[in-house]
Scaffold this motif. Structure first.
Motif, short mmCIF file in Angstrom:
data_model
loop_
_atom_site.label_atom_id
_atom_site.label_comp_id
_atom_site.label_asym_id
_atom_site.label_seq_id
_atom_site.Cartn_x
_atom_site.Cartn_y
_atom_site.Cartn_z
N MET A 1 0.56 -1.24 -0.09
CA MET A 1 -0.45 -0.19 0.30
C MET A 1 0.23 1.15 0.31
O MET A 1 2.29 1.39 0.78
N ARG A 2 0.18 2.56 -0.49
CA ARG A 2 1.76 3.40 -0.54
C ARG A 2 1.29 4.40 0.16
O ARG A 2 0.28 4.35 0.88
N LYS A 3 1.97 3.75 1.49
CA LYS A 3 1.59 4.50 2.87
C LYS A 3 1.41 6.85 2.62
O LYS A 3 1.92 6.83 1.78
N PRO A 4 0.78 6.75 3.72
CA PRO A 4 0.84 8.40 4.17
C PRO A 4 1.74 8.94 4.38
O PRO A 4 1.78 9.53 5.55
N GLN A 5 3.19 8.29 4.43
CA GLN A 5 4.52 9.19 4.89
C GLN A 5 4.57 10.31 4.45
O GLN A 5 3.89 11.18 3.42
N GLY A 6 4.36 11.76 5.84
CA GLY A 6 4.07 12.95 5.05
C GLY A 6 3.39 13.75 4.66
O GLY A 6 2.88 14.69 5.02
N LYS A 7 2.31 12.99 5.31
CA LYS A 7 0.68 13.79 5.05
C LYS A 7 0.34 13.57 6.56
O LYS A 7 0.90 13.10 7.45
N VAL A 8 -1.12 14.70 6.07
CA VAL A 8 -1.72 15.28 7.60
C VAL A 8 -2.90 15.12 7.73
O VAL A 8 -3.30 15.04 7.29
N ALA A 9 -2.29 14.64 8.80
CA ALA A 9 -4.48 14.28 8.71
C ALA A 9 -5.24 14.65 10.42
O ALA A 9 -4.69 14.59 11.09
N ILE A 10 -6.58 15.38 9.90
CA ILE A 10 -6.97 15.38 11.61
C ILE A 10 -7.92 14.52 11.50
O ILE A 10 -8.64 13.95 10.74
N VAL A 11 -7.90 13.16 12.65
CA VAL A 11 -8.77 12.39 13.18
C VAL A 11 -9.72 13.66 14.37
O VAL A 11 -9.47 13.85 15.24
N THR A 12 -11.09 13.91 14.44
CA THR A 12 -12.25 13.99 15.37
C THR A 12 -12.71 12.68 15.92
O THR A 12 -12.72 11.96 15.84
N GLY A 13 -12.93 13.23 17.62
CA GLY A 13 -12.93 12.20 17.86
C GLY A 13 -12.21 10.59 18.69
O GLY A 13 -12.45 9.92 18.78
N ALA A 14 -10.55 11.01 18.84
CA ALA A 14 -9.41 10.16 18.49
C ALA A 14 -9.04 9.69 20.18
O ALA A 14 -7.87 9.24 19.62
#
Ligand SMILES: NC(=O)c1ccc[n+]([C@@H]2O[C@H](COP(=O)([O-])OP(=O)(O)OC[C@H]3O[C@@H](n4cnc5c(N)ncnc54)[C@H](OP(=O)(O)O)[C@@H]3O)[C@@H](O)[C@H]2O)c1
Length: 249
Positions: A1-14
């Motif tokens: 899988m192409r990894k989300p390396q270097g990406k930024v995520a917001i997860v609400t309710g985490a």
């Protein structure tokens, strides 16, 4: 899988449950993660430090997604600390069952604000923060929105609207390379489900007996699929609602 390396995520309710697991799995795949919470600072801090010990990058940001000003603050904090955004998981929810005769105005406003207003305005901010590479937005729906349990009418109705929101946003944002998807998990053992007494209820027995997989879900069952949906490997999936329910119909 192409990894989300270097990406930024917001997860609400985490701070717990499915959101905590999604945040942890995204961080394990190399994403920097903003762990949002409403009240459980200790829970969010635990999630962040567990990621840090495994070399993951994460920060905890308090914001009640039922309020637009707090959503704005969540995105401003993300911009300030990490400077970009690639993924948003609208996961925050209130798990509550209330008999119809006990429903007041407040019991309608609160779930509608968390489950619908929150994702609408978080999406509005997210599309402004995603760069020219686009991004990925995931809306978490309650399974009960297709088969509401007794006492779950308001909660089910408020989260059911997310399917239409997902399709509409996918159409609007497609040309900007932003993919919008929804997930509809089956019964998953989380803090919220335990606190609502579902683990001791007939719903649990019913869900297990109808599941070809022979069990209810664990947060990681959902998180692994969320990571796929957030990654570019799911690049031709948008506007869809994916059931992850152990085969329960
Ligand atoms: N568990 C299931 O069986 C199941 C099935 C289908 C769908 N889902 C969906 O999966 C998602 C997660 O469920 P879960 O079982 O993991 O829930 P959970 O264990 O109750 O966790 C809920 C999370 O949402 C946060 N939250 C609640 N209100 C918020 C607000 N106003 N602003 C920001 N954060 C808020 C909580 O933060 P605080 O603790 O800080 O308040 C907590 O981190 C929900 O969207 C739910 O509808 C769950």
């Amino acid at each position: 899988m192409r990894k989300p390396q270097g990406k930024v995520a917001i997860v609400t309710g985490a701070s717990k449950g499915i959101g905590a697991s999604i945040a942890t799995h995204l961080a394990a795949e190399g994403a920097a993660v903003v762990v949002n919470y409403a009240t459980s600072k200790a829970g969010a801090d635990r999630v962040v430090s567990a990621m840090a010990t495994r070399g993951g990058k994460a920060i905890a940001v308090q914001a009640n997604v039922a309020h637009t000003a707090e959503i704005e603050r969540l995105f401003a904090a993300t911009e300030h600390v990490v400077g970009r955004l690639d993924m948003l998981v609208n996961n925050a929810a209130i798990i509550e069952f209330r008999p119809r005769e006990g429903i007041t105005e407040e019991h309608v406003y609160t779930p509608c604000n968390v489950h619908l207003l929150g994702p609408i305005f978080a999406t509005q901010h997210a599309v402004q923060h995603c760069g020219s590479e686009g991004g990925s937005i995931i809306n978490m729906r309650a399974a009960a929105s297709r088969g509401p349990q007794p006492g779950g009418a308001v909660s089910s109705a408020s989260t059911g609207a997310l399917e239409s929101l997902t399709r509409a946003c996918a159409n609007e944002r497609g040309p900007h390379k932003i993919r919008v998807k929804a997930m509809r998990p089956g019964l998953v053992e989380t803090e919220g489900v335990r606190a609502a007494g579902v683990m001791e209820s007939p719903e649990r027995t019913y869900s297990t007996s109808r599941a070809p997989c022979g069990r209810i879900g664990q947060p990681s069952d959902i998180a692994m699929v969320a990571v796929f949906l957030a990654s570019s490997d799911s690049g031709w999936i948008t506007g869809e609602t994916l059931r992850v329910q152990g085969g329960v119909r």
